[in-house]
Design a protein around this motif. Structure first.
Motif, short mmCIF file in Angstrom:
data_model
loop_
_atom_site.label_atom_id
_atom_site.label_comp_id
_atom_site.label_asym_id
_atom_site.label_seq_id
_atom_site.Cartn_x
_atom_site.Cartn_y
_atom_site.Cartn_z
N ARG A 159 -21.49 -37.45 46.20
CA ARG A 159 -22.12 -38.97 46.27
C ARG A 159 -22.94 -38.79 44.70
N ARG B 92 -25.86 -48.72 44.67
CA ARG B 92 -25.12 -49.87 45.90
C ARG B 92 -24.10 -49.78 46.17
N ASP C 157 -22.33 -46.34 47.42
CA ASP C 157 -22.52 -45.83 48.64
C ASP C 157 -21.51 -46.88 49.68
N LYS C 158 -20.43 -47.80 47.92
CA LYS C 158 -19.30 -48.73 49.08
C LYS C 158 -18.26 -47.71 49.29
#
Lengths: 404, 480
Positions: free
Chosen positions: A328, A340, A343-344
């Protein structure tokens, strides 16, 4: 609404508009009780936008623009010849309540010029907040500007009524502060910031109300010769020492009746924009101020490309990264991928293998990301090493400033 | 296999959709066999007869997506939502985590659109006060893009609970009368008041906060698209603001820096910094005006004693008796302190006694008010006042009675066991000992006697330390 009050409102709203902070976010969710007025939602609401693209969320006004201080950058400094006005505390309360009932605003953002003494001024501001809360059961948002020269017990009280407190640093270095704001001093500003951050944290742990939406500050950009890298170092310190919720950057803007010691030309508005992006990188993307400084041009951010792309172009050896495998932390460093979207990606790839078409559904920044990413059906190969990559990724110029 | 037709009410028919989903799931009817249609008044004969069926358990995130999705104006919304529900309940429970899936992507986008429409409604509804001097009633005309009227109601109730308001829209209306919400038929713009006495002031505000040096209409339109403008009174000012902006800026830039027309207000500038309270009376007036931090106390209990006392004793906070009488150390702990001071040779009349926290905090138990210990944050709230008090009394020696006093004097918490004895509080000589109430709380007599002796010893040393030579700081021999 009577005409005299309307006139005052025009003067004291105009005088407050150079404060960039507008947000009504971060307050704990509150609802009006049966006799009360107002609520807060986590993210806040922008009730209108003016043709400069800025939002109108709070009734942002000064109690008065009479001021004993003489800060060169400020339209309200005592030596300026602008028109002056002063609200009574009750007028501030009435305006807030009546505007709120019509759904024009989320609440009040009250600041003031210094009259009589810092303590007297701060007491008047507190009185307005207290009246709203106590006499009107007002549960909407209140942002109070703290006067760092006021006695510490007034700062203690301010946090009890306000959702957010702020002290504007305005100038990023002590030297500039001395030159441009002779009545202010860095030590009392930092002292008050420290007092507030300590109290905010204690109250959070003890579940009491003390400025629950934290504190913010503002730095003016372009009124002195501070570089972007220096500004970002100052911000990094403000975030880590005083747990600032936000540092606002306000590109120095020409003001009516300006002082002779200020620069003639305002900085390009894009500079402010790039600083916000860099600030974002420090808060949500794990970047250090020094990393951003190292990919700047002698301390100044590239105005043509965003700072993440600028960093990636100088660190091409770390790319490309595999959208289906990379950590990540690394994905957060890919230009064009927002937090965002990352994260998806991380959630989705647990169940499926991502192709370029899939990534396109998760971000609008694929054009920039492509050169740095590997997907199941995509590898940038030599594209990443092209000399003209920067030129190819420059955003279409937008009309941002009259002075660009 | 035959196609089944399900007819739902126009608008956001969440109940109808839920009922249909239960039945369809019970019958195991897959999405490709269902045709969804809309009607203003669906009758039993317009479509399939949907029978009652047991509820289906959906993950929370899916249920929330359905609630938002049904508000969308897309005629395909029910078909898409049913596909989603079908897949989630047929082996793809974590489907929503795959945001890259075309169906999830589309339904997510629908939900986002509805959320944005709701958010814009919360932002752009403009109430106008209805006629009648004494009657405070408000109404607004608003045109939402999707079927969000009902979904928006909780926001407006939470915010304007004490007001009587009506929101009129082309898809229906709703009124909150301070007690209950009721829905009514579609309305017209003319049904709402056409003016409000605060609108001009609001427009003036809107015009004043605009900065002509930063004109950027595209950024404004991105957040406030033109379609909303006709119902926002302030937008009438926009063309004028944009038109005059560049001219206003040119004037500002071309203008020479001006010379101040007024003289520097020397006297006011000097007086500005003279704001600190100069006497204990002034300080106490400030404390009294601020009121208790935790509600309940009868009054603030101030410090007591001669202005230039040699010794300043700092306790924790006033107790029940102190709160009623308005004087520090008059309750049981105070009595014990009096006794010990007498025995140690300290004249209470010559010492200054005060508390870290100036208001009594308690828990009510029947008729009794039980002392509640102040939190660290509460102690620090009162700390600036204590520091000022210290500055005004300027004692030779500051005695912290108990851990709260230490916290108040140093800003840090330290256990008494570690800090007991001589100390330094900023620029002041200090001494740390226990609070007399601690002695009262000890269970058995022997320990109590022992602790009292130790306390007495501390007071004797305090007595000696306070007599130290103010010039040399040298102590009488007995104190070392």
């Amino acid at each position: 609404m009577d005409e005299k009050l309307s006139r005052k409102l025009r003067i004291l709203a105009d005088a407050a508009k150079y404060d960039a902070s507008c947000s009504s976010s971060g307050a704990p969710g509150r609802k009006a009780d049966i006799d009360g007025l107002g609520s807060t939602t986590g993210a806040g609401i922008c009730h209108a936008y003016t043709p400069d693209g800025r939002c109108v969320s709070l009734l942002k006004i000064l109690l008065t623009n009479y001021c004993l201080f003489d800060c060169a950058y400020c339209v309200n400094r005592r030596s300026s010849n602008v028109r002056r006005a002063k609200f009574s505390v009750d007028e501030v309360v009435t305006l807030t309540v009546e505007f709120y009932k019509r759904n024009y605003i989320e609440g009040l953002f009250l600041s003031s010029g210094i009259i009589r003494s810092p303590d007297y001024t701060m007491e008047q501001m507190l009185l307005a907040a207290k009246k709203l809360r106590r006499d009107h059961g007002f549960r909407g948002y209140i942002h109070l500007k703290t006067i760092p020269e006021a006695s510490p017990w007034l700062i203690e009280e301010a946090g009890l009524w306000a959702d957010r407190l702020s002290i504007n640093l305005e100038l990023p270095t002590e030297k500039s502060l001395e030159r441009l704001a002779p009545e202010k001093d860095g030590a009392s500003i930092e002292g008050a910031m420290a007092q507030m951050s300590e109290r905010i944290e204690e109250a959070r742990q003890e579940r009491r109300h003390f400025s629950p939406a934290g504190q913010t500050t503002q730095v003016i950009v372009g009124a002195d010769d501070t570089t972007d890298a220096q500004v970002l170092r100052t911000s990094a310190k403000l975030y880590s020492h005083y747990a600032m919720k936000r540092v606002y950057y306000s590109a120095f803007s020409p003001i009516p009746d300006s002082s002779a010691i200020l620069p003639l030309k305002p900085p390009p508005l894009m500079r402010e924009n790039r600083l916000y992006q860099a600030d974002w990188l420090m808060r949500y993307y794990g970047f250090q101020a020094e990393e951003i400084a190292a990919s700047s041009d002698r301390g100044m951010l590239d105005l043509d490309i965003d700072p993440k792309l600028a960093w990636a172009l100088r660190n091409r050896h770390l790319f490309p990264v595999d959208v289906n495998r990379a950590e990540r932390e690394i994905l957060l460093r890919v230009p064009g991928l927002g937090a965002r979207a990352v994260d998806k990606i991380v959630a989705a790839r647990r169940h499926t293998t991502l192709r370029l078409k899939d990534v396109a559904r998760l971000t609008s920044g694929l054009r920039r990301a492509k050169a740095f990413l590997i997907a199941a059906d995509h590898h940038p190969k030599a594209k990443l090493d092209r000399q003209d990559l920067r030129e190819r990724l420059i955003e279409k110029p937008q009309q941002l400033s009259l002075f660009a | 296999m035959n196609l089944h037709r399900i007819t739902l009410r126009n608008g956001a028919d969440l109940d109808g959709f839920r009922r249909a989903v239960r039945w369809l799931m019970a019958e195991e009817l897959a999405p490709q066999h269902i045709v969804w249609s809309l009607d203003d008044a669906p009758s039993l004969f317009g479509g399939e007869e949907v029978r009652d069926a047991p509820p289906v358990a959906l993950p929370r995130s899916v249920a929330r997506l359905v609630e938002l999705g049904v508000c969308h104006s897309d005629p395909e919304r029910y078909a898409l939502l049913y596909q989603l529900v079908w897949r989630v309940l047929n082996g793809e429970r974590d489907l929503l985590e795959i945001a890259s899936d075309p169906l999830v992507h589309r339904v997510d986008a629908m939900a986002r659109t509805v959320r944005r429409d709701l958010h814009k409604m919360y932002a752009f509804v403009r109430f106008r006060r209805m006629g009648g001097e004494n009657l405070e009633r408000f109404a607004a005309w608003y045109e939402p893009e999707h079927f969000i009227l009902e979904a928006s109601a909780p926001f407006f109730i939470d915010r304007f609970r004490s007001l009587d308001w009506t929101i009129l829209t082309p898809i229906g209306s709703m009124r909150w009368d301070r007690h209950a919400l009721s829905f009514g038929p579609a309305a017209r713009r003319e049904d709402a008041p056409d003016e409000d006495s605060f609108e001009e002031g609001w427009r003036g505000y809107y015009e004043s906060v605009f900065n002509p040096a930063r004109v950027n209409p595209a950024a404004m339109r991105a957040e406030m698209p033109k379609k909303y403008w006709r119902n926002l009174p302030e937008t009438a000012s926009i063309p004028g603001l944009i038109q005059t902006a560049s001219q206003r800026v040119e004037i500002m830039i071309e203008q020479e820096a001006t010379m101040p027309t007024k003289r520097t207000p020397e006297r006011a500038l000097e007086a500005m910094w003279d704001q600190e309270p100069k006497t204990l009376e002034e300080l106490n007036a400030i404390i009294a005006k601020a009121g208790p931090l935790v509600p309940g106390a009868t009054q603030a209990v101030f410090g007591e004693g001669p202005k230039r006392a040699d010794i300043m004793f700092v306790g924790e906070q006033p107790g029940d008796q102190e709160d009623l009488q308005g004087r520090p150390f008059v309750g049981p702990a105070g009595k014990l302190l009096d006794k010990a001071m007498r025995e140690a040779g300290i004249d209470r009349g010559q010492a200054y006694l005060t508390n870290a926290v100036k208001h009594f905090k308690f828990e009510q138990r029947g008729h009794r008010r039980i002392h509640a210990k102040p939190t660290a944050g509460e102690v620090k709230h009162y700390r600036p006042w204590l520091m000022k008090e210290l500055e005004l009394v300027r004692p030779k020696l500051v005695v912290a009675l108990g851990a709260t006093a230490v916290l108040a004097l140093t800003g840090k918490s330290t256990p008494i066991s570690r800090s007991r004895g001589r100390a330094r509080f900023g620029t002041y000589d200090g001494y740390v000992t226990v609070h007399p109430s601690y002695l009262l709380r000890l269970p058995d007599e022997a320990t109590k006697r022992e602790a009292y002796e130790a306390f007495l010893n501390d007071l004797r040393r305090i007595h000696d330390l306070a007599k130290a030579d103010p010039e040399t700081g040298e102590l009488p021999l007995a104190a070392e």
